[in-house]
Design a protein around this motif. Structure first.
Motif, PDB file in Angstrom:
ATOM      1  N   VAL A 142       0.835  -1.200   0.000  1.00 39.89           N
ATOM      2  CA  VAL A 142       0.000   0.000   0.000  1.00 39.89           C
ATOM      3  C   VAL A 142       0.872   1.252   0.000  1.00 39.89           C
ATOM      4  N   HIS A 143       1.949   1.216   0.803  1.00 38.95           N
ATOM      5  CA  HIS A 143       2.854   2.366   0.886  1.00 38.95           C
ATOM      6  C   HIS A 143       3.482   2.663  -0.481  1.00 38.95           C
ATOM      7  N   ASN A 144       3.888   1.592  -1.190  1.00 35.10           N
ATOM      8  CA  ASN A 144       4.489   1.778  -2.508  1.00 35.10           C
ATOM      9  C   ASN A 144       3.486   2.349  -3.511  1.00 35.10           C
ATOM     10  N   ILE A 145       2.236   1.863  -3.413  1.00 33.86           N
ATOM     11  CA  ILE A 145       1.199   2.378  -4.311  1.00 33.86           C
ATOM     12  C   ILE A 145       0.928   3.842  -3.996  1.00 33.86           C
ATOM     13  N   LYS A 146       0.921   4.173  -2.705  1.00 38.22           N
ATOM     14  CA  LYS A 146       0.678   5.559  -2.295  1.00 38.22           C
ATOM     15  C   LYS A 146       1.705   6.497  -2.901  1.00 38.22           C
ATOM     16  N   GLY A 147       2.945   5.994  -2.972  1.00 35.70           N
ATOM     17  CA  GLY A 147       3.996   6.836  -3.506  1.00 35.70           C
ATOM     18  C   GLY A 147       3.775   7.204  -4.961  1.00 35.70           C
ATOM     19  N   LEU A 148       2.938   6.420  -5.640  1.00 40.36           N
ATOM     20  CA  LEU A 148       2.661   6.675  -7.053  1.00 40.36           C
ATOM     21  C   LEU A 148       1.384   7.460  -7.267  1.00 40.36           C
ATOM     22  N   GLN A 149       0.673   7.734  -6.180  1.00 44.50           N
ATOM     23  CA  GLN A 149      -0.622   8.385  -6.318  1.00 44.50           C
ATOM     24  C   GLN A 149      -0.656   9.702  -5.561  1.00 44.50           C
ATOM     25  N   ASP A 150      -1.638  10.486  -5.873  1.00 39.74           N
ATOM     26  CA  ASP A 150      -1.840  11.755  -5.182  1.00 39.74           C
ATOM     27  C   ASP A 150      -2.177  11.500  -3.729  1.00 39.74           C
ATOM     28  N   SER A 151      -1.634  12.284  -2.820  1.00 44.55           N
ATOM     29  CA  SER A 151      -1.844  12.061  -1.386  1.00 44.55           C
ATOM     30  C   SER A 151      -3.300  12.143  -0.997  1.00 44.55           C
ATOM     31  N   SER A 152      -4.120  12.798  -1.791  1.00 44.47           N
ATOM     32  CA  SER A 152      -5.535  12.910  -1.441  1.00 44.47           C
ATOM     33  C   SER A 152      -6.263  11.581  -1.566  1.00 44.47           C
ATOM     34  N   GLN A 153      -5.651  10.625  -2.278  1.00 43.58           N
ATOM     35  CA  GLN A 153      -6.303   9.329  -2.464  1.00 43.58           C
ATOM     36  C   GLN A 153      -5.823   8.296  -1.448  1.00 43.58           C
ATOM     37  N   ASN A 154      -4.845   8.671  -0.634  1.00 44.13           N
ATOM     38  CA  ASN A 154      -4.195   7.683   0.227  1.00 44.13           C
ATOM     39  C   ASN A 154      -5.138   6.973   1.179  1.00 44.13           C
ATOM     40  N   GLY A 155      -6.105   7.689   1.744  1.00 43.44           N
ATOM     41  CA  GLY A 155      -6.954   7.104   2.777  1.00 43.44           C
ATOM     42  C   GLY A 155      -7.713   5.890   2.325  1.00 43.44           C
ATOM     43  N   SER A 156      -8.095   5.835   1.041  1.00 42.39           N
ATOM     44  CA  SER A 156      -8.915   4.726   0.561  1.00 42.39           C
ATOM     45  C   SER A 156      -8.122   3.446   0.361  1.00 42.39           C
ATOM     46  N   LEU A 157      -6.773   3.518   0.410  1.00 47.35           N
ATOM     47  CA  LEU A 157      -5.956   2.356   0.107  1.00 47.35           C
ATOM     48  C   LEU A 157      -5.669   1.481   1.329  1.00 47.35           C
ATOM     49  N   ARG A 158      -5.729   2.075   2.507  1.00 45.16           N
ATOM     50  CA  ARG A 158      -5.291   1.336   3.684  1.00 45.16           C
ATOM     51  C   ARG A 158      -6.225   0.169   3.999  1.00 45.16           C
ATOM     52  N   LYS A 159      -5.625  -1.000   4.217  1.00 46.10           N
ATOM     53  CA  LYS A 159      -6.386  -2.208   4.556  1.00 46.10           C
ATOM     54  C   LYS A 159      -6.280  -2.471   6.056  1.00 46.10           C
ATOM     55  N   ILE A 160      -7.396  -2.884   6.632  1.00 45.82           N
ATOM     56  CA  ILE A 160      -7.407  -3.338   8.022  1.00 45.82           C
ATOM     57  C   ILE A 160      -7.440  -4.860   7.997  1.00 45.82           C
ATOM     58  N   CYS A 161      -6.646  -5.494   8.849  1.00 51.78           N
ATOM     59  CA  CYS A 161      -6.678  -6.955   8.949  1.00 51.78           C
ATOM     60  C   CYS A 161      -7.384  -7.352  10.234  1.00 51.78           C
ATOM     61  N   THR A 162      -8.242  -8.351  10.134  1.00 50.21           N
ATOM     62  CA  THR A 162      -8.911  -8.852  11.330  1.00 50.21           C
ATOM     63  C   THR A 162      -8.927 -10.375  11.302  1.00 50.21           C
ATOM     64  N   GLN A 163      -8.950 -10.988  12.479  1.00 54.33           N
ATOM     65  CA  GLN A 163      -8.792 -12.437  12.576  1.00 54.33           C
ATOM     66  C   GLN A 163     -10.088 -13.111  13.036  1.00 54.33           C
ATOM     67  N   VAL A 164     -10.377 -14.232  12.394  1.00 52.29           N
ATOM     68  CA  VAL A 164     -11.557 -15.045  12.715  1.00 52.29           C
ATOM     69  C   VAL A 164     -11.085 -16.470  12.956  1.00 52.29           C
ATOM     70  N   LEU A 165     -11.687 -17.156  13.924  1.00 55.11           N
ATOM     71  CA  LEU A 165     -11.371 -18.558  14.193  1.00 55.11           C
ATOM     72  C   LEU A 165     -12.497 -19.438  13.662  1.00 55.11           C
ATOM     73  N   LEU A 166     -12.148 -20.485  12.925  1.00 55.95           N
ATOM     74  CA  LEU A 166     -13.098 -21.517  12.502  1.00 55.95           C
ATOM     75  C   LEU A 166     -12.621 -22.813  13.140  1.00 55.95           C
ATOM     76  N   PHE A 167     -13.446 -23.395  14.021  1.00 53.81           N
ATOM     77  CA  PHE A 167     -12.933 -24.445  14.916  1.00 53.81           C
ATOM     78  C   PHE A 167     -13.927 -25.593  15.078  1.00 53.81           C
ATOM     79  N   ASN A 168     -13.361 -26.780  15.203  1.00 52.51           N
ATOM     80  CA  ASN A 168     -14.082 -27.937  15.742  1.00 52.51           C
ATOM     81  C   ASN A 168     -13.045 -28.902  16.289  1.00 52.51           C
ATOM     82  N   CYS A 169     -13.434 -29.725  17.238  1.00 51.35           N
ATOM     83  CA  CYS A 169     -12.570 -30.805  17.703  1.00 51.35           C
ATOM     84  C   CYS A 169     -13.448 -31.986  18.084  1.00 51.35           C
ATOM     85  N   MET A 170     -12.844 -33.152  18.187  1.00 49.33           N
ATOM     86  CA  MET A 170     -13.604 -34.349  18.572  1.00 49.33           C
ATOM     87  C   MET A 170     -14.097 -34.210  20.011  1.00 49.33           C
TER      88      MET A 170
END
Length: 538
Positions: free
Chosen positions: A367-395
């Motif tokens: 994202v940082h590299n892409i930002k460097g190629l774009q106008d700073s006014s567009q930067n906010g839309s590029l940032r990704k948030i990561c979130t974690q989910v658990l999918l679980f089962n056991c015997m």
């Protein structure tokens, strides 16, 4: 008998019998009894030698040059490393592991590749009819895993492998792979608490069962073990005049700047054991110049290549979902690890935290590299948030109070907190083998065990929130009412009546939240791993 013919060599050939028919036949051997139930005469260990006699396998098994590996965790990875090393040393390899994830043929690998469908069917029907013709009330058809073990011996003998690497299915002493009376070398991977209803409630009892694969005078190696387990292994080894050595974890510097083919710090323990087993096997089979010092200062090039090219599905595996049959893409990354013991939960959690951290850094650098190629006014839309989910089962024989707290606390120590946990029944628990095994209709599925897991989770997570107060509630748009139909929803978790419903919810949620990358950890059961892989690869 019309679907089966014998050629001049005695090898069965399928004439019109489909793969699905073979899977139906194999499914009939699955018992619905718990594994600790001793009510079936066919469970007697000695009956295995009757089956071997029926199949005329006594001499062929004696001729196999076997590496036999038991353990609680890491035995499958150890076997995979071992096979890869010896294949790269120029030997024809046979590898028998369990369980399979998608197709039963994964259990039988020849030269690193799953056995072909044609060969599988030929060997399967030969074994099936030979045993069926001779079965009696006192010696019934072998149960599922025993049949697969016998099939492995038939395959490896007929295919004339140079080395047969056998992973114990359960325990050791009474496992069906333990009919091998003179292996070349034995290995014990890391021991921990699992299958206590069969193997015992202490590490000493569990170690005693695993040491059942030791044979008089045959060398053996073990991964480093807790003292309680190690003392029992040493005692059993002494009783049988076994030279038992501890294989030190592999020094990463020996890989010449490369990395193991299997991810996770714990894999260096398994790789160290594999190096010891391979060195001894080579030495015993006339390869001069190969000695196993406890701390090798260098490795042969073939060993390094074998270690760095090893692959094994369902262990520290990362798959990006492709959103099939959908015009709208989401950002959904699935992390799969078949951990199902307390100790392996720790290792799984550490791997997941490091892997997601690495991915987060890579993503933000991009994202940082892409930002460097774009106008700073567009930067906010590029940032990704990561979130974690658990999918679980056991015997249900496993204790979620031993598994889930270890997962939560290890992840929390690395700054990872799950936004949500999803609990599902395995598709593959409905006593049917095959690539397209179908589950019961959702309305008929008993999710009482998954509700127990959910209650455990809610208790743990609410306790964690109260302790550190570091959890941040991510605002996201859920998958929609249809995707949660019939689900049991709590504050931090949801129980779905089937895996496809859970995957559908994840996909819709990811599609509705384009600015979020959903990182889904799938763990608790190798059967669940296989079900997920089957679904997301369709």
């Amino acid at each position: 008998m019309s679907q089966f013919q014998r050629d001049g060599n005695g090898l069965g050939k399928s004439s019109g019998a489909s793969y699905e028919e073979a899977m139906e036949a194999l499914s009939s051997l699955i018992t619905k009894r718990s594994r600790a139930d001793k009510s079936n005469k066919g469970d007697n260990f000695d009956v295995l030698f009757d089956y071997i006699k029926f199949m005329e396998l006594e001499e062929p098994i004696k001729q196999l040059r076997v590496i036999h590996v038991a353990g609680t965790k890491g035995k499958g990875s150890t076997c995979a490393f071992t096979e890869s090393i010896l294949r790269n040393c120029g030997f024809r390899t046979g590898l028998f592991t369990s369980p399979h994830l998608i197709d039963v043929r994964e259990r039988f690998r020849l030269d690193g590749v799953d056995i072909s469908e044609e060969k599988f069917l030929a060997y399967f029907w030969w074994c099936w009819h030979r045993l069926k013709e001779r079965a009696t009330d006192d010696i019934p058809m072998p149960t599922y895993f025993r049949f697969l073990s016998l099939l492995a011996f038939k395959i490896f003998a007929e295919e004339q492998v140079d080395v047969a690497i056998l992973e114990v299915g359960l325990g050791g002493k009474f496992d069906s792979t333990n009919v091998v009376e003179s292996p070349v070398v034995c290995g014990i991977a890391s021991l921990g608490y699992d299958h206590m209803e069969i193997l015992g409630n202490t590490l000493g009892q569990i170690a005693g069962e695993k040491a059942g694969i030791f044979k008089r005078g045959i060398p053996a190696f073990t991964a480093p073990q807790p003292e309680e387990a190690m003392s029992v292994l040493k005692q059993k080894a002494a009783e049988l005049d076994v030279n038992l050595q501890v294989a030190a974890p592999l020094d990463p510097s020996l890989l010449s700047g490369q990395h193991l083919g299997l991810e996770g710090e714990h894999q260096y323990i398994n790789a160290g054991l594999a190096v010891a087993l391979c060195s001894t096997w080579l030495q015993k089979n006339g390869r001069t110049g190969i000695n196993y010092p406890n701390q090798p200062i260098s490795l042969p090039e073939e060993f390094i290549k074998g270690l760095v090219t090893t692959s094994l599905q369902g262990r520290a595996q990362i798959v990006r979902d492709q959103f099939p049959e959908s015009e709208t893409q989401g950002d959904l990354v699935v992390y799969l690890d078949g951990a199902h013991s307390p100790e392996s939960m720790d290792a799984c959690a550490k791997w997941f935290c490091l892997a997601t951290k690495d991915e987060d850094n890579s993503l933000q650098n991009l994202v940082h590299n892409i930002k460097g190629l774009q106008d700073s006014s567009q930067n906010g839309s590029l940032r990704k948030i990561c979130t974690q989910v658990l999918l679980f089962n056991c015997m249900s024989v496993r204790d979620p109070q031993l598994l889930l707290p270890r997962l939560v606390s290890t992840c929390a120590n690395h700054g990872v907190h799950f936004m949500k946990a999803l609990f599902v029944p395995n598709t593959s628990v409905y006593y049917k083998v095959g690539t397209d095994s179908s589950s019961l209709p959702d309305a008929q599925v008993d999710v009482s065990w998954q509700l127990t897991l959910q209650r455990t989770w809610e208790s743990i997570v609410n306790g964690e929130k109260g302790k550190d107060g570091k959890h941040e509630d991510l605002i996201y748009e859920a998958g929609g009412d249809d995707s949660q139909k019939g689900a049991h929803i709590s504050e931090n978790s949801t129980v779905f009546s089937s895996l496809p419903l859970a995957i559908n919810w994840l996909r819709k949620t990811a599609q509705n939240n384009q600015s979020i990358r959903f990182q889904v950890l799938v763990t608790g059961s190798l059967h669940l791993i296989g079900d997920v892989l089957r679904l997301i690869r369709k």
